[in-house]
Design an enzyme around this catalytic site. Structure first.
Site, PDB file in Angstrom:
ATOM      1  N   ASP A 164       0.899  -1.141   0.000  1.00  0.00           N
ATOM      2  CA  ASP A 164       0.000   0.000   0.000  1.00  0.00           C
ATOM      3  C   ASP A 164       0.940   1.194   0.000  1.00  0.00           C
ATOM      4  O   ASP A 164       1.583   1.475   1.019  1.00  0.00           O
ATOM      5  CB  ASP A 164      -0.878   0.011   1.249  1.00  0.00           C
ATOM      6  CG  ASP A 164      -1.863   1.159   1.203  1.00  0.00           C
ATOM      7  OD1 ASP A 164      -1.434   2.284   0.893  1.00  0.00           O
ATOM      8  OD2 ASP A 164      -3.052   0.941   1.455  1.00  0.00           O
ATOM      9  N   HIS A 165       1.069   1.869  -1.126  1.00  0.00           N
ATOM     10  CA  HIS A 165       2.175   2.830  -1.221  1.00  0.00           C
ATOM     11  C   HIS A 165       2.012   3.997  -0.243  1.00  0.00           C
ATOM     12  O   HIS A 165       2.976   4.672   0.075  1.00  0.00           O
ATOM     13  CB  HIS A 165       2.394   3.311  -2.657  1.00  0.00           C
ATOM     14  CG  HIS A 165       1.430   4.329  -3.152  1.00  0.00           C
ATOM     15  ND1 HIS A 165       0.166   4.014  -3.590  1.00  0.00           N
ATOM     16  CD2 HIS A 165       1.528   5.676  -3.273  1.00  0.00           C
ATOM     17  CE1 HIS A 165      -0.448   5.123  -3.959  1.00  0.00           C
ATOM     18  NE2 HIS A 165       0.345   6.152  -3.787  1.00  0.00           N
TER      19      HIS A 165
ATOM     20  N   HIS B 126      -5.778   2.658   1.146  1.00  0.00           N
ATOM     21  CA  HIS B 126      -5.033   3.803   1.676  1.00  0.00           C
ATOM     22  C   HIS B 126      -5.720   4.465   2.874  1.00  0.00           C
ATOM     23  O   HIS B 126      -5.094   4.733   3.895  1.00  0.00           O
ATOM     24  CB  HIS B 126      -4.840   4.875   0.599  1.00  0.00           C
ATOM     25  CG  HIS B 126      -4.260   4.361  -0.689  1.00  0.00           C
ATOM     26  ND1 HIS B 126      -3.265   3.419  -0.730  1.00  0.00           N
ATOM     27  CD2 HIS B 126      -4.533   4.660  -1.984  1.00  0.00           C
ATOM     28  CE1 HIS B 126      -2.947   3.170  -1.998  1.00  0.00           C
ATOM     29  NE2 HIS B 126      -3.701   3.906  -2.776  1.00  0.00           N
TER      30      HIS B 126
END
Ligand code: BG6
Length: 484
Positions: free
Chosen positions: A172-173, A235
């Protein structure tokens, strides 16, 4: 400090993610001296390309990313790259990939699946058949992990047949963003906040992730996802977890993930009974963005019947001792007035004022954590307006800007995360149970929306979403804090 030598195999090497994020991120880590000489990056996709073609593509990707690379540095980076054409649906190419990897058997192997999720299972099967999935080899999977709880489970099963959980890195950047990691520093490296970080002192929390872009060239994917799946399931729920979790016993991967999981399990369900008071979905219409006219979502998509949401606002609650009764208002959308992500912890008002009316209104304290851009932290306080004019009060921020304080280049999230995979550190990656628990909260919302004949509410591009999103918060006597 260089990380151990590794071979990174990027599936989907000619795709958008590889070009926009992965190759530039690796280039920057090389520039910083973190890739040892023998480290290689092996691009894989169905296209028939030579090593040289792939290097050209990578060079364009790095130059097109706003960097003006120094020729010698770029040439050194490109020498690490090679290419193998392989297709998950066919036998070709897999022996060639195995042969390339066999050249450096002592290297850490990382398989990055930057492909459509339908290919995750088939690629892992192929890796298994080719004898490449064993040992310390790790696999990195990108979102979306499924479209629902059932499909997420299927993806997790398929990958898990060949890789054990401690070798699966679900990216999950957002967790790789500097400012998101700073949330942990802020909460757990300061004694100041912890006693206040609870329902008794915090009135509510707002999390906004706003984008000015529309769906750009991704309408095909986006229309099957929508904002809830694209941004909230991953996110935004991860951000909510980092704000709300209990202090972990350590920063080890499982200690942190155990605490996040508890938050996800404590989320009050949203479904048929409360969908209208808890959620608002919107879809952008034509309007203006960043100074120019832009078309609406339906025109961009070329399908006037789509009911996919490009905006969502919701009121989440966490049923546990620390947070019971504190709303967490989340909103995210495309084509909003600004690209800005921030978390606001709004404290409760003072219980009693000793000042008379001439002091002016007393606003409650507020902690604003700006995730991007203009990364920083502001703590809003009341102070006396300086001067001889008597006791007049003013709301001002204690302001910490990362750019002013450190002036460093802010590394892209992928730079940190890619090296964490090589180091074997899973703290910033999602565990299977986290992903599935998040889906089990999201599924009933999706089902309720699907059963509802009303389409998403329209909003004009360049505005803060449908007016119902404002009403969602105003009904509770509160208002969205406009990012400034
Ligand atoms: C991605 C979403 O995960 O995050 C995109 O699929 C979104 O739709 C992007 O634009 C936002 O990321 P960032 O880092 O630009 O805030």
């Amino acid at each position: 400090i260089p990380v151990e030598p590794f071979d990174l195999v990027v599936f989907g090497a000619t795709g958008d993610l590889a070009r926009r994020k992965l190759l530039p991120a690796l280039y920057h880590r090389d520039l910083a001296g973190q890739l040892s000489d023998a480290t290689r990056i092996i691009g894989v996709s169905r296209r028939r390309l030579s090593d040289e073609d792939f290097r050209c593509l990578a060079s364009d990707a790095i130059t097109g990313h706003g960097d003006e690379p120094d020729a010698a540095n770029l040439a050194r980076f490109l020498r690490r790259l090679c290419y193998v054409a392989a297709d998950a649906g066919a036998d070709d190419g897999w022996p060639a990939l195995a042969a390339r990897l066999a050249e450096q058997p002592e290297h850490i192997r990382v398989f990055y699946l930057a492909t459509a999720p339908e290919l995750f299972g088939p690629i892992c099967d192929r890796l298994g058949q080719a004898g490449l999935a064993g040992g310390t080899g790790r696999v990195v999977v990108e979102k979306p992990i499924g479209k629902s709880l059932a499909s997420a489970r299927a993806v997790n099963e398929a990958v898990g047949r060949h890789f054990s959980e401690d070798r699966i890195y679900r990216i999950d950047h957002y967790l790789g963003k500097e400012t998101v990691q700073n949330l942990m520093a802020l909460r757990f490296a300061n004694a100041l906040f912890e006693p206040l970080w609870r329902a008794a002192q915090i009135d509510h929390v707002q999390i906004t992730v706003a984008e000015t872009l529309g769906v750009e060239g991704r309408a095909g994917y986006y229309d099957t996802a929508g904002a809830l799946r694209d941004m909230v399931q991953n996110h935004m729920l991860q951000l909510l977890c980092l704000v709300a979790m209990e202090p972990p016993a350590s920063l080890s991967a499982d200690a942190v993930r155990d605490e996040k999981l508890k938050v996800l399990k404590s989320l009050v369900p949203i479904g048929d009974g409360n969908i209208h008071e808890r959620t608002v979905r919107g879809q952008y219409r034509a309007g203006a963005s960043r100074g120019g006219p832009v078309p609406g979502y339906l025109e961009e998509l070329g399908d006037p019947t789509s009911r996919t949401e490009t905006f969502v606002a919701l009121k989440a609650e966490i049923a546990n001792w620390r947070w019971a009764g504190v709303p967490f208002y989340l909103r995210t959308g495309k084509r909003l007035p600004a690209r800005v992500s921030e978390i606001v912890a709004q404290f409760r008002p003072i219980p009693f004022s000793v000042f008379d009316g001439s002091a002016g209104p007393i606003e409650a304290n507020r902690l604003v954590i700006r995730l991007q851009p203009d990364e920083g932290v502001k703590l809003w306080l009341m102070i006396k307006d300086p001067g001889p004019g008597g006791m007049r009060l003013r709301h001002v921020p204690l302001d910490m800007s990362f750019a002013k304080a450190f002036g460093l280049r802010n590394p892209d999230a992928y730079e940190r995360l890619l090296l964490d995979v090589v180091r074997g550190n899973q703290t910033l990656f999602m565990r299977r149970d986290e992903v599935e628990t998040a889906w089990s909260w999201i599924d009933p919302i999706l089902q309720s929306w699907a059963a509802n004949p009303e389409p998403p509410r329209p909003y004009t591009s360049g505005t803060w979403g449908p007016s119902a999103a404002i009403a969602l918060v105003e009904r509770d006597g509160r208002s969205w804090y406009e990012p400034v």
